[in-house]
Structure formats: structure tokens, C-alpha cells
Design a protein around this motif. Structure first.
Motif, PDB file in Angstrom:
ATOM      1  N   HIS A 231       0.874  -1.170   0.000  1.00  0.00           N
ATOM      2  CA  HIS A 231       0.000   0.000   0.000  1.00  0.00           C
ATOM      3  C   HIS A 231       0.915   1.225   0.000  1.00  0.00           C
ATOM      4  O   HIS A 231       1.700   1.411   0.930  1.00  0.00           O
ATOM      5  CB  HIS A 231      -0.870   0.032   1.250  1.00  0.00           C
ATOM      6  CG  HIS A 231      -1.667  -1.207   1.463  1.00  0.00           C
ATOM      7  ND1 HIS A 231      -2.985  -1.179   1.820  1.00  0.00           N
ATOM      8  CD2 HIS A 231      -1.345  -2.529   1.368  1.00  0.00           C
ATOM      9  CE1 HIS A 231      -3.439  -2.414   1.949  1.00  0.00           C
ATOM     10  NE2 HIS A 231      -2.449  -3.248   1.676  1.00  0.00           N
TER      11      HIS A 231
ATOM     12  N   ASP B 288       1.319   5.420  -0.267  1.00  0.00           N
ATOM     13  CA  ASP B 288       0.568   6.670  -0.142  1.00  0.00           C
ATOM     14  C   ASP B 288       0.901   7.629  -1.278  1.00  0.00           C
ATOM     15  O   ASP B 288       1.722   7.333  -2.141  1.00  0.00           O
ATOM     16  CB  ASP B 288       0.778   7.310   1.233  1.00  0.00           C
ATOM     17  CG  ASP B 288       2.174   7.868   1.466  1.00  0.00           C
ATOM     18  OD1 ASP B 288       2.986   7.950   0.522  1.00  0.00           O
ATOM     19  OD2 ASP B 288       2.460   8.255   2.616  1.00  0.00           O
ATOM     20  N   GLN B 289       0.284   8.790  -1.268  1.00  0.00           N
ATOM     21  CA  GLN B 289       0.460   9.755  -2.350  1.00  0.00           C
ATOM     22  C   GLN B 289       1.857  10.357  -2.391  1.00  0.00           C
ATOM     23  O   GLN B 289       2.227  11.020  -3.361  1.00  0.00           O
ATOM     24  CB  GLN B 289      -0.603  10.868  -2.280  1.00  0.00           C
ATOM     25  CG  GLN B 289      -0.559  11.685  -1.038  1.00  0.00           C
ATOM     26  CD  GLN B 289      -1.382  11.090   0.106  1.00  0.00           C
ATOM     27  OE1 GLN B 289      -1.793   9.941   0.083  1.00  0.00           O
ATOM     28  NE2 GLN B 289      -1.613  11.898   1.128  1.00  0.00           N
ATOM     29  N   ASN B 290       2.676  10.111  -1.357  1.00  0.00           N
ATOM     30  CA  ASN B 290       4.068  10.569  -1.346  1.00  0.00           C
ATOM     31  C   ASN B 290       5.046   9.487  -1.779  1.00  0.00           C
ATOM     32  O   ASN B 290       6.250   9.702  -1.794  1.00  0.00           O
ATOM     33  CB  ASN B 290       4.448  11.075   0.047  1.00  0.00           C
ATOM     34  CG  ASN B 290       3.616  12.264   0.461  1.00  0.00           C
ATOM     35  OD1 ASN B 290       3.459  13.214  -0.292  1.00  0.00           O
ATOM     36  ND2 ASN B 290       3.051  12.204   1.653  1.00  0.00           N
TER      37      ASN B 290
ATOM     38  N   LYS C  93       5.431   6.564  -0.169  1.00  0.00           N
ATOM     39  CA  LYS C  93       5.876   5.810   1.008  1.00  0.00           C
ATOM     40  C   LYS C  93       4.985   4.579   1.208  1.00  0.00           C
ATOM     41  O   LYS C  93       3.767   4.657   1.063  1.00  0.00           O
ATOM     42  CB  LYS C  93       5.802   6.708   2.242  1.00  0.00           C
ATOM     43  CG  LYS C  93       6.255   6.052   3.499  1.00  0.00           C
ATOM     44  CD  LYS C  93       6.153   6.999   4.678  1.00  0.00           C
ATOM     45  CE  LYS C  93       6.503   6.244   5.952  1.00  0.00           C
ATOM     46  NZ  LYS C  93       6.250   7.043   7.139  1.00  0.00           N
TER      47      LYS C  93
ATOM     48  N   VAL D  86       2.908   2.333   3.300  1.00  0.00           N
ATOM     49  CA  VAL D  86       2.204   2.546   4.562  1.00  0.00           C
ATOM     50  C   VAL D  86       1.502   1.290   5.055  1.00  0.00           C
ATOM     51  O   VAL D  86       0.885   1.299   6.122  1.00  0.00           O
ATOM     52  CB  VAL D  86       1.205   3.714   4.449  1.00  0.00           C
ATOM     53  CG1 VAL D  86       1.946   5.025   4.230  1.00  0.00           C
ATOM     54  CG2 VAL D  86       0.204   3.486   3.329  1.00  0.00           C
TER      55      VAL D  86
ATOM     56  N   PRO E 200       4.801   7.901  -6.767  1.00  0.00           N
ATOM     57  CA  PRO E 200       3.385   7.727  -6.446  1.00  0.00           C
ATOM     58  C   PRO E 200       2.550   7.520  -7.705  1.00  0.00           C
ATOM     59  O   PRO E 200       2.943   7.917  -8.804  1.00  0.00           O
ATOM     60  CB  PRO E 200       3.009   9.043  -5.754  1.00  0.00           C
ATOM     61  CG  PRO E 200       4.008  10.030  -6.247  1.00  0.00           C
ATOM     62  CD  PRO E 200       5.264   9.259  -6.504  1.00  0.00           C
TER      63      PRO E 200
ATOM     64  N   LYS F 198      -2.919   7.614  -3.772  1.00  0.00           N
ATOM     65  CA  LYS F 198      -2.583   6.334  -3.150  1.00  0.00           C
ATOM     66  C   LYS F 198      -2.645   5.247  -4.216  1.00  0.00           C
ATOM     67  O   LYS F 198      -3.449   5.318  -5.144  1.00  0.00           O
ATOM     68  CB  LYS F 198      -3.571   6.005  -2.040  1.00  0.00           C
ATOM     69  CG  LYS F 198      -3.537   6.959  -0.885  1.00  0.00           C
ATOM     70  CD  LYS F 198      -4.588   6.576   0.126  1.00  0.00           C
ATOM     71  CE  LYS F 198      -4.649   7.593   1.240  1.00  0.00           C
ATOM     72  NZ  LYS F 198      -5.732   7.284   2.200  1.00  0.00           N
TER      73      LYS F 198
END
Length: 74
Positions: A13, A15-17, A19, A21, A48, A57
Motif C-alpha cells: 500500500h 501513499d500519495q508521497n 511511502k 504505509v 506515487p 494512493k
């Protein structure tokens, strides 16, 4: 001699950065080795996903491959 190759499959999973998560564990040929790989997931960084020009995401199918080889000393 011997050698062994082991696999583990995950859905990461992201995220929008970019990373990681979270993750979902799917399968492995050796649970202890594959689960050990999970420790690196927080350190991973990806581009991303993009939608309409904006980061969103996303999910990445991630396969871990580990191989063990016998070594003899001379």
C-alpha cells in the motif's frame, strides 16, 4: 552442494508521497524468510500513482526472492 530459492508475495500500500504505509501478505515458500523481508518495507520509496496529474494512493504487487547457496571453504 545445495541451493534453495524462496519467494514471498505481497501487495504494498503506497501513499500519495510514494511511502509504503501497509502491506498484505499473500504467499511464500518459506514463511520465516519472507516475513523477515517485511522489515524493509517502511524504508522503500516509490513514484506515487498519478490521476489527473495529481499523486494518489496506489498498490504495488511485490515479489521477494531470496536464494541460499552452499559455500565451501578452501
Amino acid at each position: 552442494g545445495w541451493d534453495i530459492t524462496m519467494f514471498g508475495s505481497y501487495l504494498l500500500h503506497v501513499d500519495q508521497n510514494g511511502k509504503v504505509v501497509g502491506h498484505d501478505f499473500f504467499s511464500s515458500t518459506n514463511d520465516s524468510i519472507a516475513r523477515s523481508a517485511e522489515k524493509i518495507f517502511p524504508q522503500l520509496k516509490f513514484e506515487p500513482g498519478m490521476k489527473n496529474g495529481f499523486p494518489v494512493k496506489s498498490y504495488i504487487w511485490f515479489k521477494v526472492r531470496v536464494w541460499l547457496e552452499e559455500q565451501t571453504s578452501n
